[in-house]
Write a protein that holds these residues in place. Structure first.
Motif, mmCIF file in Angstrom:
data_model
loop_
_atom_site.group_PDB
_atom_site.id
_atom_site.type_symbol
_atom_site.label_atom_id
_atom_site.label_comp_id
_atom_site.label_asym_id
_atom_site.label_seq_id
_atom_site.Cartn_x
_atom_site.Cartn_y
_atom_site.Cartn_z
ATOM 1 N N ILE A 165 35.180 33.781 31.447
ATOM 2 C CA ILE A 165 35.436 33.400 32.816
ATOM 3 C C ILE A 165 36.862 33.639 33.089
ATOM 4 N N GLU A 166 37.249 34.462 33.960
ATOM 5 C CA GLU A 166 38.685 34.489 34.291
ATOM 6 C C GLU A 166 38.865 34.241 35.828
ATOM 7 N N LEU A 167 40.091 33.719 36.146
ATOM 8 C CA LEU A 167 40.455 33.572 37.537
ATOM 9 C C LEU A 167 41.441 34.429 37.881
ATOM 10 N N ARG A 168 40.881 35.375 38.829
ATOM 11 C CA ARG A 168 41.631 36.411 39.293
ATOM 12 C C ARG A 168 41.828 36.463 40.697
ATOM 13 N N ASP A 169 43.198 37.141 41.110
ATOM 14 C CA ASP A 169 43.578 37.278 42.489
ATOM 15 C C ASP A 169 42.678 38.446 43.211
ATOM 16 N N VAL A 170 41.843 38.252 44.240
ATOM 17 C CA VAL A 170 41.100 39.151 44.491
ATOM 18 C C VAL A 170 41.312 39.170 46.016
ATOM 19 N N TYR A 171 41.615 40.342 46.878
ATOM 20 C CA TYR A 171 41.893 40.097 48.090
ATOM 21 C C TYR A 171 42.654 38.910 48.693
ATOM 22 N N PRO A 214 41.858 33.474 44.688
ATOM 23 C CA PRO A 214 41.726 33.266 43.517
ATOM 24 C C PRO A 214 40.258 33.056 43.468
ATOM 25 N N HIS A 215 39.669 34.095 42.567
ATOM 26 C CA HIS A 215 38.018 33.826 42.434
ATOM 27 C C HIS A 215 37.735 33.828 40.779
ATOM 28 N N GLU A 216 36.804 32.959 40.848
ATOM 29 C CA GLU A 216 36.301 32.775 39.228
ATOM 30 C C GLU A 216 35.515 34.179 39.087
ATOM 31 N N LEU A 217 35.625 34.862 37.978
ATOM 32 C CA LEU A 217 34.820 36.080 37.728
ATOM 33 C C LEU A 217 34.336 35.998 36.349
ATOM 34 N N ILE A 218 32.978 36.619 35.980
ATOM 35 C CA ILE A 218 32.556 36.897 34.928
ATOM 36 C C ILE A 218 33.066 38.388 34.416
ATOM 37 N N VAL A 219 33.931 38.315 33.176
ATOM 38 C CA VAL A 219 34.399 39.558 32.675
ATOM 39 C C VAL A 219 33.849 39.911 31.413
ATOM 40 N N PRO A 220 33.080 41.092 31.328
ATOM 41 C CA PRO A 220 32.225 41.331 30.211
ATOM 42 C C PRO A 220 33.372 41.758 29.040
ATOM 43 N N GLU A 221 33.128 41.505 27.849
ATOM 44 C CA GLU A 221 33.973 41.835 26.647
ATOM 45 C C GLU A 221 34.003 43.332 26.509
#
Length: 129
Positions: free
Chosen positions: A81-87, A90-97
């Motif tokens: 789970i990563e917190l990324r700046d989108v538009y 900040p949004h929490e995203l599920i990031v596959p390995e």
């Protein structure tokens, strides 16, 4: 000497806090989720268990997601789970390995909404088992 001590303390507190946040975020989506529907694509198609003849389920653990169709394990991926700046937000995203689609996730009571992070992609809804 005081500056080094203060900087060390700040670094220690920062590292400890970030780990706690990851655990808290991840634990909210853990569990078994049954598929309700998926909508999206350029044509705005809606798929459901009735229209596809498929019963899909995902099981989310602290480090992996298992995908099942009609009771058969289709795939298992590791994720973070990563917190990324989108538009600019900040949004929490599920990031596959490895290869896979990054997804936004949202919880609405016992419903999990996964939104693919791409143009004209799909939004899938699941209910907690």
């Amino acid at each position: 000497m005081k500056k080094i001590l203060v900087l060390t303390l700040i670094a220690f507190l920062t590292l400890n806090c970030s780990g706690d946040d990851d655990a808290e975020i991840s634990s909210t989506i853990l569990g078994q989720w049954n598929w309700i529907k998926s909508t999206g694509g350029i044509a705005g198609i809606t798929y459901t268990p009735k229209s596809t003849g498929e019963n899909r389920k995902i099981i989310i653990s602290s480090d992996s997601i298992k995908y099942f169709t009609n009771g058969d394990l289709i795939s298992k991926i590791k994720y973070t789970i990563e917190l990324r700046d989108v538009y600019n937000e900040p949004h929490e995203l599920i990031v596959p390995e490895h290869l896979g689609i990054i997804q936004f996730f949202e919880l609405d009571k016992n419903k999990l909404i996964l939104t693919d992070y791409c143009n004209d992609c799909f939004v899938s809804e699941y209910v907690k088992e």
